[in-house]
Write a protein that holds these residues in place. Structure first.
Motif, mmCIF file in Angstrom:
data_model
loop_
_atom_site.group_PDB
_atom_site.id
_atom_site.type_symbol
_atom_site.label_atom_id
_atom_site.label_comp_id
_atom_site.label_asym_id
_atom_site.label_seq_id
_atom_site.Cartn_x
_atom_site.Cartn_y
_atom_site.Cartn_z
ATOM 1 N N THR A 1 -11.590 -22.779 -43.946
ATOM 2 C CA THR A 1 -11.780 -24.424 -43.713
ATOM 3 C C THR A 1 -11.503 -25.240 -44.845
ATOM 4 O O THR A 1 -10.828 -26.206 -44.849
ATOM 5 C CB THR A 1 -13.168 -24.727 -42.793
ATOM 6 N N LEU A 2 -12.241 -24.726 -46.108
ATOM 7 C CA LEU A 2 -12.176 -25.654 -47.169
ATOM 8 C C LEU A 2 -10.841 -25.682 -47.892
ATOM 9 O O LEU A 2 -10.395 -26.732 -48.225
ATOM 10 C CB LEU A 2 -13.078 -25.267 -48.080
ATOM 11 N N ALA A 3 -10.357 -24.355 -47.817
ATOM 12 C CA ALA A 3 -8.859 -23.985 -48.484
ATOM 13 C C ALA A 3 -7.850 -24.914 -47.450
ATOM 14 O O ALA A 3 -7.084 -25.486 -48.457
ATOM 15 C CB ALA A 3 -8.581 -22.631 -48.295
ATOM 16 N N CYS A 4 -7.976 -24.828 -46.212
ATOM 17 C CA CYS A 4 -7.044 -25.675 -45.538
ATOM 18 C C CYS A 4 -7.081 -27.539 -45.798
ATOM 19 O O CYS A 4 -6.023 -27.955 -46.013
ATOM 20 C CB CYS A 4 -6.825 -25.515 -44.109
ATOM 21 N N VAL B 1 -2.480 -20.355 -38.173
ATOM 22 C CA VAL B 1 -3.143 -20.401 -36.843
ATOM 23 C C VAL B 1 -4.140 -21.692 -37.182
ATOM 24 O O VAL B 1 -4.339 -22.692 -36.166
ATOM 25 C CB VAL B 1 -3.859 -19.401 -36.329
ATOM 26 N N LEU B 2 -4.910 -21.492 -37.895
ATOM 27 C CA LEU B 2 -5.930 -22.637 -38.214
ATOM 28 C C LEU B 2 -5.399 -24.163 -38.666
ATOM 29 O O LEU B 2 -5.785 -25.051 -38.207
ATOM 30 C CB LEU B 2 -6.875 -22.450 -39.713
ATOM 31 N N LEU C 1 -5.307 -17.605 -61.230
ATOM 32 C CA LEU C 1 -6.100 -18.902 -60.772
ATOM 33 C C LEU C 1 -6.662 -19.728 -62.256
ATOM 34 O O LEU C 1 -6.874 -19.194 -62.901
ATOM 35 C CB LEU C 1 -7.374 -18.750 -59.992
ATOM 36 N N ASP C 2 -6.512 -21.167 -61.672
ATOM 37 C CA ASP C 2 -7.369 -21.961 -62.684
ATOM 38 C C ASP C 2 -8.510 -22.022 -62.793
ATOM 39 O O ASP C 2 -9.389 -22.209 -63.668
ATOM 40 C CB ASP C 2 -6.493 -23.133 -62.975
ATOM 41 N N LEU C 3 -8.835 -22.246 -61.588
ATOM 42 C CA LEU C 3 -10.317 -22.208 -61.109
ATOM 43 C C LEU C 3 -10.645 -21.621 -59.719
ATOM 44 O O LEU C 3 -9.866 -21.740 -58.986
ATOM 45 C CB LEU C 3 -10.993 -23.509 -61.366
ATOM 46 N N GLY C 4 -11.888 -21.070 -59.478
ATOM 47 C CA GLY C 4 -12.179 -20.691 -58.240
ATOM 48 C C GLY C 4 -13.401 -21.653 -57.732
ATOM 49 O O GLY C 4 -14.365 -21.914 -58.552
ATOM 50 N N LEU C 5 -13.404 -21.793 -56.464
ATOM 51 C CA LEU C 5 -14.711 -22.263 -55.649
ATOM 52 C C LEU C 5 -15.229 -21.227 -54.679
ATOM 53 O O LEU C 5 -14.666 -20.588 -53.635
ATOM 54 C CB LEU C 5 -14.080 -23.423 -54.850
ATOM 55 N N LEU C 6 -16.577 -20.977 -55.051
ATOM 56 C CA LEU C 6 -17.165 -19.926 -54.131
ATOM 57 C C LEU C 6 -18.097 -20.994 -53.106
ATOM 58 O O LEU C 6 -18.793 -21.554 -53.646
ATOM 59 C CB LEU C 6 -18.224 -19.161 -55.187
ATOM 60 N N VAL C 7 -17.780 -20.623 -51.984
ATOM 61 C CA VAL C 7 -18.446 -21.425 -50.888
ATOM 62 C C VAL C 7 -19.710 -20.661 -50.434
ATOM 63 O O VAL C 7 -19.430 -19.514 -49.767
ATOM 64 C CB VAL C 7 -17.436 -21.743 -49.503
ATOM 65 N N PRO D 1 -6.283 -29.486 -37.500
ATOM 66 C CA PRO D 1 -6.656 -28.446 -38.584
ATOM 67 C C PRO D 1 -7.847 -29.077 -39.234
ATOM 68 O O PRO D 1 -8.044 -30.424 -39.147
ATOM 69 C CB PRO D 1 -5.603 -28.389 -39.438
ATOM 70 N N PRO D 2 -8.821 -28.450 -39.717
ATOM 71 C CA PRO D 2 -9.737 -29.049 -40.681
ATOM 72 C C PRO D 2 -9.255 -30.030 -41.758
ATOM 73 O O PRO D 2 -8.378 -29.833 -42.524
ATOM 74 C CB PRO D 2 -10.571 -27.764 -41.269
ATOM 75 N N GLY D 3 -9.996 -31.225 -41.697
ATOM 76 C CA GLY D 3 -9.560 -32.154 -42.836
ATOM 77 C C GLY D 3 -8.398 -32.968 -42.478
ATOM 78 O O GLY D 3 -7.810 -33.709 -43.239
ATOM 79 N N ALA D 4 -8.086 -32.783 -41.313
ATOM 80 C CA ALA D 4 -6.752 -33.395 -40.750
ATOM 81 C C ALA D 4 -6.773 -35.204 -41.057
ATOM 82 O O ALA D 4 -5.984 -35.974 -41.182
ATOM 83 C CB ALA D 4 -6.308 -33.143 -39.468
#
Length: 367
Positions: A147-150, A177-178, A265-271, A340-343
């Protein structure tokens, strides 16, 4: 041989970017060079001698002179970016010929093919600022990483940036699909599973489905395909060369392909959800990811268990806090409606992502 005859063969890859000038009458060498240009996604111009139209020689990003044509190129205007190219064993006088035409170097095929494909792709695509590449990883099952990536990719596209979303989890159900783009035309991961060596960034981007202003590399609806590490490395490197932003949704397991993705990656986000079991699980994920990725930050998602907040979670994981992922009450209803999430730019999730890019991108932007 004339330029017009060979140009028709060179134009077989419609849509490729401008490539080098090739000067040769050696048909076997020409076939090799055209094949390497195709691999680099570049369209060359071909002549049997120095072109009468001087800008063709002066303005080409790279000039490849066959050793059969070196004598015909004597007296040409000296310029950088000229290579003398031959096949198999070099003639004893090859270096003298290279000096006579002002070549930067001598290259023999097939030994130098890999290097030459990289060089052609670099000059055809241009070497600018690489994309800011962000990976999103769930600290536990159902954390909301996809969800966050999209939403991150949509926010970047909405801001007018080039955005490419990569689905790195073959068991995740498909980010297309998402996004509601499962029927969009374009290539999916199985088409790239055999990729080795250089992948042209422009050709990659143009081949992917376009969904809501961004390009998406996801999975088809067939059986799961394992992406070899070489393919992951080649595809992500090509995506990064185009600039803008690249968002990668990664699986929680760190296999060989995921390791290749983490390395780019330049940075990673751990949810991480704000509850104890999720924090414990995230600790194990962080320890594995941290072996490859230096810049790993935590995004905490509520609601919280008693006594926990976003800073407590970050401190427990010993990771920098990237932010608190806000509750978005309209998210489920939007997804039921096919959005989609964040639309919606006005939603809490979209605002979080917009603020993230404003902080993550350098002041002059990445475009």
């Amino acid at each position: 041989m004339t330029g017009s005859i060979t140009a028709e063969r060179a134009r077989a890859g419609e849509g490729r970017r401008a490539g080098p000038l090739i000067v040769t009458e050696d048909l076997a060498l020409l076939d090799d060079l055209l094949r390497l240009c195709a691999a680099a996604g570049a369209e060359p111009e071909v002549h049997h001698a120095v072109p009468e139209h001087r800008p063709s020689w002066d303005d080409a990003p790279l000039v490849l002179v066959g050793d059969d044509a070196a004598a015909r190129c004597r007296g040409a205007v000296r310029r950088p970016g000229v290579l003398l190219v031959g096949r198999e064993q070099a003639h004893p006088d090859v270096w003298r010929r290279a000096v006579e035409i002002g070549a930067d170097g001598v290259l023999r095929l097939p030994d130098g093919e890999g290097w030459l494909v990289d060089r052609i792709a670099d000059v055809a695509e241009g070497v600018g600022r690489q994309a800011l590449t962000v990976g999103v990883i769930g600290g536990s099952g159902g954390a909301g990483a996809s969800t966050l990536a999209c939403s991150l990719a949509l926010a970047a596209a909405r801001a007018g940036r080039r955005a490419l979303l990569v689905d790195g989890d073959p068991l995740g159900g498909g980010l297309d699909v998402l996004l509601g783009g499962e029927r969009a035309e374009g290539r999916r991961w199985p088409d790239f599973a055999a990729s080795k060596g250089r992948v042209a960034g422009g050709a990659l981007e143009e081949s992917l489905p376009a969904v809501r202003g961004l390009r998406v590399l996801s999975w088809d609806r067939g059986d799961s395909v394992v992406v070899p590490p070489d393919a992951m490395r080649s595809v992500l490197a090509a995506a990064r060369r185009r600039g803008g932003v690249v968002v990668v949704d990664l699986p929680r397991r760190v296999d060989a392909a995921a390791t290749e993705a983490l390395a780019q990656l330049d940075l990673g986000l751990l949810v991480v959800p704000g509850e104890l079991r999720a924090v414990a699980a995230a600790g194990r994920v962080a320890s594995l990811v941290g072996m490859v990725l230096r810049d790993l930050r935590v995004v905490v998602r509520g609601p919280y268990a008693a006594g926990l907040d976003e800073q407590w979670v970050a401190d427990a994981l010993r990771l920098p806090l990237a932010g608190e992922l806000p509750l978005d009450p309209g998210l489920s209803a939007a997804q039921d409606a096919g959005l989609p999430p964040g639309a919606s730019a006005r939603g809490p999730l979209a605002r979080f992502c917009t603020a993230f890019w404003e902080q993550a991108l350098v002041p002059d932007g990445v475009s």
